[in-house]
Enzyme design. Structure first.
Site, PDB file in Angstrom:
ATOM      1  N   ASN A 187       0.794  -1.230   0.000  1.00  0.00           N
ATOM      2  CA  ASN A 187       0.000   0.000   0.000  1.00  0.00           C
ATOM      3  C   ASN A 187       0.826   1.281   0.000  1.00  0.00           C
ATOM      4  O   ASN A 187       0.487   2.239  -0.681  1.00  0.00           O
ATOM      5  CB  ASN A 187      -0.985  -0.006   1.175  1.00  0.00           C
ATOM      6  CG  ASN A 187      -0.321  -0.225   2.515  1.00  0.00           C
ATOM      7  OD1 ASN A 187       0.734  -0.836   2.612  1.00  0.00           O
ATOM      8  ND2 ASN A 187      -0.947   0.275   3.561  1.00  0.00           N
ATOM      9  N   LYS A 218      12.188  -7.525   1.159  1.00  0.00           N
ATOM     10  CA  LYS A 218      11.285  -8.255   0.272  1.00  0.00           C
ATOM     11  C   LYS A 218       9.994  -7.448   0.129  1.00  0.00           C
ATOM     12  O   LYS A 218       9.185  -7.397   1.047  1.00  0.00           O
ATOM     13  CB  LYS A 218      10.956  -9.648   0.786  1.00  0.00           C
ATOM     14  CG  LYS A 218      10.298 -10.527  -0.309  1.00  0.00           C
ATOM     15  CD  LYS A 218       9.576 -11.722   0.241  1.00  0.00           C
ATOM     16  CE  LYS A 218       8.146 -11.412   0.625  1.00  0.00           C
ATOM     17  NZ  LYS A 218       7.297 -11.028  -0.548  1.00  0.00           N
ATOM     18  N   PRO A 219       9.815  -6.792  -1.020  1.00  0.00           N
ATOM     19  CA  PRO A 219       8.584  -6.038  -1.219  1.00  0.00           C
ATOM     20  C   PRO A 219       7.414  -6.952  -1.553  1.00  0.00           C
ATOM     21  O   PRO A 219       7.594  -8.134  -1.871  1.00  0.00           O
ATOM     22  CB  PRO A 219       8.935  -5.131  -2.406  1.00  0.00           C
ATOM     23  CG  PRO A 219       9.949  -5.915  -3.187  1.00  0.00           C
ATOM     24  CD  PRO A 219      10.742  -6.679  -2.159  1.00  0.00           C
ATOM     25  N   GLY A 259       2.392  -5.612   7.749  1.00  0.00           N
ATOM     26  CA  GLY A 259       1.456  -6.430   6.993  1.00  0.00           C
ATOM     27  C   GLY A 259       0.345  -6.948   7.878  1.00  0.00           C
ATOM     28  O   GLY A 259       0.054  -6.388   8.946  1.00  0.00           O
ATOM     29  N   GLU A 266       4.381  -4.138  12.561  1.00  0.00           N
ATOM     30  CA  GLU A 266       3.279  -3.164  12.432  1.00  0.00           C
ATOM     31  C   GLU A 266       2.201  -3.876  11.638  1.00  0.00           C
ATOM     32  O   GLU A 266       2.341  -4.115  10.446  1.00  0.00           O
ATOM     33  CB  GLU A 266       3.776  -1.896  11.737  1.00  0.00           C
ATOM     34  CG  GLU A 266       2.848  -0.712  11.949  1.00  0.00           C
ATOM     35  CD  GLU A 266       1.897  -0.524  10.790  1.00  0.00           C
ATOM     36  OE1 GLU A 266       0.728  -0.964  10.935  1.00  0.00           O
ATOM     37  OE2 GLU A 266       2.299   0.036   9.775  1.00  0.00           O
ATOM     38  N   CYS A 272      -3.279   1.022   7.081  1.00  0.00           N
ATOM     39  CA  CYS A 272      -3.615   0.350   8.334  1.00  0.00           C
ATOM     40  C   CYS A 272      -4.257   1.252   9.370  1.00  0.00           C
ATOM     41  O   CYS A 272      -5.103   0.802  10.140  1.00  0.00           O
ATOM     42  CB  CYS A 272      -2.375  -0.321   8.899  1.00  0.00           C
ATOM     43  SG  CYS A 272      -0.968   0.803   9.015  1.00  0.00           S
ATOM     44  N   GLU A 278     -10.853  -5.612   9.945  1.00  0.00           N
ATOM     45  CA  GLU A 278     -10.198  -4.629   9.098  1.00  0.00           C
ATOM     46  C   GLU A 278     -10.761  -4.714   7.675  1.00  0.00           C
ATOM     47  O   GLU A 278     -10.923  -5.800   7.121  1.00  0.00           O
ATOM     48  CB  GLU A 278      -8.699  -4.879   9.082  1.00  0.00           C
ATOM     49  CG  GLU A 278      -7.905  -3.829   8.325  1.00  0.00           C
ATOM     50  CD  GLU A 278      -6.402  -4.060   8.443  1.00  0.00           C
ATOM     51  OE1 GLU A 278      -5.656  -3.058   8.481  1.00  0.00           O
ATOM     52  OE2 GLU A 278      -5.982  -5.223   8.511  1.00  0.00           O
TER      53      GLU A 278
END
Length: 478
Positions: free
Chosen positions: A146, A169-170, A222, A244, A278, A378
């Site tokens: 995001n 690592k994206p 994530g 996070e 988030c 969420e």
């Protein structure tokens, strides 16, 4: 594109690749390697070798280089921002803004590095105690789709100035902007192996990175389920973790609030990046005397948002993939079936420029209850649930009755009431009477199942350092 390891473009050991698609059209525009455990090991070994020199680089030199990297980001902002725009689908101006904010965070972390110092105390004649802070070692940074650049800088900027080396690592959805950044930093002077990027989808490469014996810290942003799995794996080798994770952040609107300002702030924040972040407002508790008036104000503001089709302009882009899209669709359908009012939106946007992407209309769910998913899970999409409450204390009880605790928001003209509600919020960050971006200087993170640890400012740098105590004895001249 290929992975970036030890200062060079590197294919995966197997040669396998995976597609990168434009979420506005669904069209593939590039490929990246489908990495595996061998690729992870190669990157980690490279970072470990680089660590031996990087940790010894004087702080002034690390700071000077980090500021150079920040300026390189700004100079290449159009190129990197365009890559981000293509892989994420967010409107280009917002992508360019992310590049600049990420560069700002590099600068701030650099400045915090200059403030680090050792401490010395005296234990008596011929005795001194010195406390230093050393870099933890090789860091694995795993980032989501995001805000791939900004959330990477939460980790990379702090790690580099602390003297750590990094393997990033994206997300499989947004790897190209991170890969371009790695090459840019290398060309700007960052030594080879200090910042490596591996790519891959699925659990295989992620598990290889987390379970590898060499890294000493995992920094992850994530989902909560993945974060718990990382924490459980990391404890096997006693790695430090910063996590996070998810959020289901609540806003409380009191009867005495400035409802025009509250509606503006909540709409702006709740629908930024199409709701894909988030700590956005996810649910709103409004005192009954102003409930309908607030709904009217909020609806008027949300109806001003426009969706940006493929090749066109607008305020909001598509959701990044089908899984993320499904969160919004499922929650709205659930609320509708349980008696909620859908004030606007509530369905997929179709037509020319929209059919190829996962576009969900900005949606307000009124009369929501805690039997509905929109108030309990969420969403990560352009959907807000609104619930009437008898008083703000009932709103606070509802806000805290949730497994997440990332952010909270309060609107009231009564400062004493507002501060009491803010203090009562079980959340890592709370806003009163407006919603600004989280400050790069202040700690950011959550409580409960929203994560462990804090990022940003000096708090972020400290999480990449280990304390070392040295006891010194010497003969005192007579």
């Amino acid at each position: 594109m290929e992975m970036f390891i030890n200062g060079a473009w590197t294919a995966s050991v197997t040669g396998a690749t995976q597609p990168v698609t434009d979420p506005r059209s669904g069209a593939q525009f590039d490929t990246v390697p489908q990495g595996n455990a061998q690729d992870a090991d190669l990157a980690i070994r490279s970072a470990a070798a680089a660590f031996e020199l990087w940790r010894k680089t004087p702080m002034a030199d690390r700071v000077r280089l980090q500021k150079k990297l920040a300026q390189a980001m700004r100079d290449a902002g159009q190129t990197i921002g365009t890559a981000l725009h293509r892989e994420l689908g967010r409107p280009l101006p917002a992508c360019l803004q992310e590049v600049n904010r990420a560069a700002d965070l590099l600068d701030i972390y650099a400045e915090e590095g200059l403030r680090l110092h050792a401490a010395m105390t005296s234990g008596g004649p011929g005795e001194k105690t010195v406390v230093t802070r050393d870099p933890v070692g090789v860091v694995v940074a795993i980032t989501p789709f995001n805000y791939p650049l900004n959330l990477l800088m939460f980790k990379l900027g702090a790690a580099l100035v602390a003297g750590c080396t990094v393997v990033a690592k994206p997300s499989a959805d947004t790897p190209t902007s991170t890969l371009l950044l790695a090459e840019l930093f290398h060309k700007a002077g960052l030594p080879k192996g200090v910042f490596n990027v591996v790519t891959g989808a699925g659990r295989a490469i992620g598990e290889a990175l987390v379970n590898h014996p060499v890294p000493r810290k995992i920094a992850f942003t994530g989902g909560t389920t993945a974060g718990k799995a990382i924490a459980a794996a990391a404890v096997q080798t006693m790695k430090r973790v910063t996590l996070e994770l998810g959020g289901q952040s609540a806003a409380i609107v009191c009867a005495d609030a400035d409802i025009d300002k509250a509606a503006e702030a909540i709409a702006r924040h709740g629908f930024a990046n199409s709701g894909q972040f988030c700590y956005r407002v996810n649910r709103i508790y409004v005192e009954r005397p102003v409930y309908e008036a607030f709904l009217e104000k909020l609806l008027a503001r949300v109806r001003q948002f426009t969706l940006a089709p493929a090749g066109g302009e607008g305020d909001l882009g598509p959701l990044v993939n089908e899984k993320i899209y499904a969160n919004s669709a499922v929650q709205v359908d659930d609320a509708r079936a349980k008696g909620a009012r859908i004030l606007c939106g509530g369905q997929r946007q179709t037509g020319p420029g929209f059919d190829g992407g996962f576009y969900y209309q900005p949606t307000l769910v009124a009369d929501a209850s805690h039997e509905m998913l929109v108030l309990t899970e969420e969403t990560f999409g352009p959907v807000l649930g609104i619930c009437p409450v008898d008083d703000p204390w009932q709103g606070l009880k509802f806000a805290n009755d949730n497994r997440y605790g990332l952010a909270g928001f309060v609107f009231t003209r009564d400062l004493a009431r507002g501060l009491t509600l803010c203090e009562g919020m079980e959340a890592g960050s709370v806003w009163l009477n407006d919603i600004q971006r989280s400050s790069h200087y202040e700690p950011f993170g959550g409580v409960k199942e929203s994560g462990l640890g804090r990022e940003k400012g000096r708090y972020g740098v400290e999480s990449y350092l280990e304390y070392k105590t040295m006891y010194l004895s010497y003969e005192v001249p007579r």
